[in-house]
Design a protein around this motif. Sequence first.
Motif, PDB file in Angstrom:
ATOM      1  N   SER A  43       0.934  -1.158  -0.102  1.00  0.00           N
ATOM      2  CA  SER A  43       0.026   0.099  -0.016  1.00  0.00           C
ATOM      3  C   SER A  43       0.782   1.379   0.130  1.00  0.00           C
ATOM      4  O   SER A  43       0.512   2.517  -0.150  1.00  0.00           O
ATOM      5  CB  SER A  43      -0.984  -0.116   1.298  1.00  0.00           C
ATOM      6  OG  SER A  43      -0.341   0.012   2.412  1.00  0.00           O
ATOM      7  N   VAL A  44       2.152   1.168   0.136  1.00  0.00           N
ATOM      8  CA  VAL A  44       3.075   2.152   0.323  1.00  0.00           C
ATOM      9  C   VAL A  44       3.315   2.711  -1.291  1.00  0.00           C
ATOM     10  O   VAL A  44       3.962   3.763  -1.510  1.00  0.00           O
ATOM     11  CB  VAL A  44       4.456   2.238   0.986  1.00  0.00           C
ATOM     12  CG1 VAL A  44       4.030   1.796   2.423  1.00  0.00           C
ATOM     13  CG2 VAL A  44       5.273   1.028   0.535  1.00  0.00           C
ATOM     14  N   LEU A  45       3.061   1.742  -2.126  1.00  0.00           N
ATOM     15  CA  LEU A  45       3.242   2.217  -3.696  1.00  0.00           C
ATOM     16  C   LEU A  45       2.198   3.012  -4.135  1.00  0.00           C
ATOM     17  O   LEU A  45       0.975   2.988  -3.997  1.00  0.00           O
ATOM     18  CB  LEU A  45       3.351   1.008  -4.588  1.00  0.00           C
ATOM     19  CG  LEU A  45       4.344  -0.052  -4.403  1.00  0.00           C
ATOM     20  CD1 LEU A  45       4.284  -1.177  -5.233  1.00  0.00           C
ATOM     21  CD2 LEU A  45       5.677   0.480  -4.542  1.00  0.00           C
ATOM     22  N   SER A  46       2.696   4.091  -5.061  1.00  0.00           N
ATOM     23  CA  SER A  46       1.759   4.947  -5.678  1.00  0.00           C
ATOM     24  C   SER A  46       1.083   4.173  -6.785  1.00  0.00           C
ATOM     25  O   SER A  46       1.597   3.308  -7.317  1.00  0.00           O
ATOM     26  CB  SER A  46       2.481   6.070  -6.264  1.00  0.00           C
ATOM     27  OG  SER A  46       3.201   5.746  -7.521  1.00  0.00           O
ATOM     28  N   PRO A  47      -0.123   4.611  -6.967  1.00  0.00           N
ATOM     29  CA  PRO A  47      -0.746   3.919  -8.245  1.00  0.00           C
ATOM     30  C   PRO A  47       0.088   4.079  -9.374  1.00  0.00           C
ATOM     31  O   PRO A  47       0.236   3.249 -10.157  1.00  0.00           O
ATOM     32  CB  PRO A  47      -2.234   4.446  -8.318  1.00  0.00           C
ATOM     33  CG  PRO A  47      -2.331   5.020  -6.780  1.00  0.00           C
ATOM     34  CD  PRO A  47      -1.160   5.462  -6.204  1.00  0.00           C
ATOM     35  N   LYS A  48       0.661   5.013  -9.497  1.00  0.00           N
ATOM     36  CA  LYS A  48       1.356   5.344 -10.770  1.00  0.00           C
ATOM     37  C   LYS A  48       2.661   4.064 -10.832  1.00  0.00           C
ATOM     38  O   LYS A  48       2.967   3.528 -12.014  1.00  0.00           O
ATOM     39  CB  LYS A  48       1.855   6.778 -10.827  1.00  0.00           C
ATOM     40  CG  LYS A  48       2.776   6.953 -12.166  1.00  0.00           C
ATOM     41  CD  LYS A  48       3.180   8.468 -12.297  1.00  0.00           C
ATOM     42  CE  LYS A  48       3.817   8.905 -13.586  1.00  0.00           C
ATOM     43  NZ  LYS A  48       4.163  10.072 -13.648  1.00  0.00           N
TER      44      LYS A  48
END
Length: 71
Positions: A52-57
């Motif tokens: 969840s720490v990853l950005s959607p991009k």
Amino acid sequence: MEYVVGIATNVNASFITVGGSFDDALLDTANYLLSMDDPPQVVSTSYGDNESVLSPKLATYVYIALNEICC
């Protein structure tokens, strides 16, 4: 890794480790695999951070890169 090698005997296995930030490690690994002339047919990843720490991009970039390896 030990479990996979124990189940899939007599197959080539490679261990790849990358450092740096979680974001960089995922994308660097995907790009490395893409650069291989004969990438592995099976890839297993393990990491200690929460996705969840990853950005959607960035998640989309990683998904696209990993998808290019197999398809």
